[in-house]
Design a protein around this motif. Structure first.
Motif, mmCIF file in Angstrom:
data_model
loop_
_atom_site.group_PDB
_atom_site.id
_atom_site.type_symbol
_atom_site.label_atom_id
_atom_site.label_comp_id
_atom_site.label_asym_id
_atom_site.label_seq_id
_atom_site.Cartn_x
_atom_site.Cartn_y
_atom_site.Cartn_z
ATOM 1 N N LYS A 39 -21.069 22.857 -10.334
ATOM 2 C CA LYS A 39 -20.118 22.441 -11.367
ATOM 3 C C LYS A 39 -18.665 22.635 -10.927
ATOM 4 N N GLU A 40 -18.439 23.620 -10.068
ATOM 5 C CA GLU A 40 -17.073 23.981 -9.687
ATOM 6 C C GLU A 40 -16.522 23.185 -8.506
ATOM 7 N N LEU A 41 -17.396 22.818 -7.572
ATOM 8 C CA LEU A 41 -16.936 22.184 -6.344
ATOM 9 C C LEU A 41 -16.572 20.724 -6.562
ATOM 10 N N GLY A 42 -15.610 20.264 -5.792
ATOM 11 C CA GLY A 42 -15.321 18.845 -5.755
ATOM 12 C C GLY A 42 -16.421 18.096 -5.022
ATOM 13 N N ASP A 43 -16.367 16.778 -5.080
ATOM 14 C CA ASP A 43 -17.430 15.971 -4.486
ATOM 15 C C ASP A 43 -17.599 16.240 -2.999
ATOM 16 N N ALA A 44 -16.509 16.355 -2.262
ATOM 17 C CA ALA A 44 -16.591 16.557 -0.810
ATOM 18 C C ALA A 44 -17.186 17.919 -0.473
ATOM 19 N N GLU A 45 -16.760 18.961 -1.201
ATOM 20 C CA GLU A 45 -17.289 20.295 -0.939
ATOM 21 C C GLU A 45 -18.771 20.384 -1.327
ATOM 22 N N ARG A 46 -19.120 19.758 -2.430
ATOM 23 C CA ARG A 46 -20.521 19.761 -2.868
ATOM 24 C C ARG A 46 -21.393 19.079 -1.820
ATOM 25 N N ALA A 47 -20.921 17.952 -1.302
ATOM 26 C CA ALA A 47 -21.667 17.236 -0.268
ATOM 27 C C ALA A 47 -21.804 18.083 0.988
ATOM 28 N N GLU A 48 -20.767 18.855 1.318
ATOM 29 C CA GLU A 48 -20.823 19.725 2.485
ATOM 30 C C GLU A 48 -21.864 20.826 2.291
ATOM 31 N N LEU A 49 -21.923 21.391 1.095
ATOM 32 C CA LEU A 49 -22.937 22.413 0.803
ATOM 33 C C LEU A 49 -24.334 21.824 0.965
ATOM 34 N N VAL A 50 -24.569 20.677 0.375
ATOM 35 C CA VAL A 50 -25.898 20.056 0.434
ATOM 36 C C VAL A 50 -26.283 19.706 1.872
ATOM 37 N N LYS A 51 -25.325 19.190 2.631
ATOM 38 C CA LYS A 51 -25.600 18.822 4.029
ATOM 39 C C LYS A 51 -26.015 20.042 4.840
#
Length: 222
Positions: free
Chosen positions: A186-198
């Motif tokens: 919920k807190e991360l922006g789209d780019a950071e969220r994608a980096e976490l998932v990757k």
């Protein structure tokens, strides 16, 4: 919730890890004892210490104190688990017909790559570090529970499986990590969220690679 997305993403890798000959060989007692020795040596001498250091770097970059506290507690827990497993193996190896650990030597190629991945991810960003660290927590919980539930009673490694299991309290740590993942989703922006998932996705593959290396026991040819 992000944890549900990550669990779905990890499910194929988790099933392949549980079915791997290393873990199935532990369950039924058919695993060559040299493979267990290789696993314990690589895990306690290299992977767990590098994981603890990656936890520390990621904690230092944490967005808030609660994330830092979660990761900080895990540093101590990881190093205590390292010492507990090494001591337990030393006590049980004779009973298991397994070789003593002896000198640590060098990390095998797969372990070296796994450790380098933790180091690089935790240096990149908090999101990358957290994503890279989460599968080891999640898979350890799932695999150790599976070993305890499905092993052949009285088989060669039954006693080791009991010792290897981190205990009921470990489930609370796993829930805390998954809860943190939901908050980050919920807190991360789209780019950071994608980096976490990757990084999470890549890290699940290293869980399989570590089991494969313990099974095949690769080493440097020189």
């Amino acid at each position: 919730m992000l944890q549900e997305e990550l669990k779905e993403l990890a499910a194929p890798a988790l099933e392949k890890v549980k079915a791997h000959p290393f873990w199935s060989g532990l369950r039924d007692g058919s695993l060559p004892p040299e493979s267990l020795a290789h696993f314990v040596r690589q895990d306690t001498a290299y992977l767990l210490p590098f994981y603890a250091r990656a936890l520390a770097r990621t904690a230092a970059a944490a967005r808030t104190d609660d994330y830092m506290a979660l990761l900080g507690r895990s540093i101590t827990g990881t190093l205590e688990a390292r010492d507990r497993l090494r001591e337990a193996y030393g006590e049980l190896c004779g009973e298991l017909g397994a070789p003593e650990l002896g000198p640590d030597g060098m990390p095998d190629p797969a372990t070296h790559a796994h450790c380098a991945f933790f180091q690089a991810a935790s240096a990149r960003s908090f999101a990358a570090g957290f994503g890279a660290l989460l599968p080891m927590v999640w898979f350890n919980h799932q695999v150790s529970d599976d070993l305890l539930k499905r092993h052949t009673p009285g088989s060669r490694y039954a006693r080791w499986i009991e010792v290897y299991h981190p205990g009921e309290g470990y489930g609370y740590a796993v829930k805390a990590f998954l809860g943190a993942a939901d908050r980050l989703g919920k807190e991360l922006g789209d780019a950071e969220r994608a980096e976490l998932v990757k990084h999470f996705s890549v890290s699940t593959r290293y869980e399989w690679a570590f089991a494969e290396a313990a099974w095949s026991r690769p080493s440097w040819p020189f």
